[in-house]
Design an enzyme around this catalytic site. Sequence first.
Site, mmCIF file in Angstrom:
data_model
loop_
_atom_site.group_PDB
_atom_site.id
_atom_site.type_symbol
_atom_site.label_atom_id
_atom_site.label_comp_id
_atom_site.label_asym_id
_atom_site.label_seq_id
_atom_site.Cartn_x
_atom_site.Cartn_y
_atom_site.Cartn_z
ATOM 1 N N SER A 97 54.936 40.543 -3.341
ATOM 2 C CA SER A 97 53.998 40.722 -4.449
ATOM 3 C C SER A 97 52.823 39.770 -4.277
ATOM 4 O O SER A 97 52.957 38.694 -3.673
ATOM 5 C CB SER A 97 54.688 40.434 -5.781
ATOM 6 O OG SER A 97 53.752 40.322 -6.844
ATOM 7 N N TYR B 203 59.933 35.578 -11.598
ATOM 8 C CA TYR B 203 59.626 36.744 -10.756
ATOM 9 C C TYR B 203 58.822 36.334 -9.530
ATOM 10 O O TYR B 203 59.146 36.709 -8.400
ATOM 11 C CB TYR B 203 58.851 37.768 -11.582
ATOM 12 C CG TYR B 203 58.336 38.951 -10.776
ATOM 13 C CD1 TYR B 203 59.157 40.042 -10.506
ATOM 14 C CD2 TYR B 203 57.019 38.989 -10.314
ATOM 15 C CE1 TYR B 203 58.681 41.137 -9.786
ATOM 16 C CE2 TYR B 203 56.536 40.078 -9.593
ATOM 17 C CZ TYR B 203 57.368 41.138 -9.328
ATOM 18 O OH TYR B 203 56.899 42.211 -8.611
#
Length: 293
Positions: free
Chosen positions: A185, A198
């Site tokens: 990400s 996350y």
Amino acid sequence: MTNNKYEEVDKQVPKQTQNQQPGVEAEMDPAPIYDDENYKGSGKLKGKNALITGGDSGIGRAVAVAYAKEGANVAIGYLDENEDVDADKTIKLIEDLGVKAVKIRLDISEEENCERIIDDVVSEFGGINILVNNAGKQFPKDDIADISEDQLRETFETNFFGLFYLTKAALQHMTDGDAIINTSSVTAYNGSPGLLDYSATKGAITSFTRSLALNLADKGIRVNAVAPGPIWTPLIPATFDGEKVQQHGADTPAKRRGQPAENAPAYVFLASNDSSYMTGQTIHIDGGNYVGS
């Protein structure tokens, strides 16, 4: 960085939320674009067998369709019965392209389940050549004090532990020329003040990708990653409030969110012989959000 089709969809997104992660694509308005009709397969993955976690929807569905266009048999892993409707649609999309498809509903946070998924894929297809570790969860919290032990464990157990377990099991069946592709990400590179746990899992995935690539180099198994930015997937309405959903991606240089179909060609590239001289690398598909240094 313009594409009328993607820009028009981006403008149509109203405020919306979903109550459960990782979300359901069938409930999104407008539906994400998972297939670029102008993308024509050329047999780059013909005869290959692939497993894609989180393959029922979002980026996973887009990759599944692209792999099928390229001739691969595709297995999709997904979490629970709420996603059955998405999984069934993805299976039909794959089969309509003339290759084999299988869906497997299991929680990858447990190692035993990961071993079972790999065994099922090998049993169905006769082997596994491509592993796409794509499943993930995120739970925004603005203050670290609000991140409970349970949340921290759930985020890491799904995003990183599951990836690790699946890779460990799949490697027993993989050989020279096979490929592992991990979904990282932009948050692993830019950080994210509201996604502390996350983004930490995505940082771990990025480091794991680099290390495993070195570890497997002598075996000819390549390991790479894709780092998406804000992409219109079920995880977005299942994660954020309606206002943030509507504004999702507006702060990127591209001034819009990306679509799953815009990610799929990178996963094809990394799975195919086109990237034979690449390992331990990350492709950034984020609308210019990560500039690098």
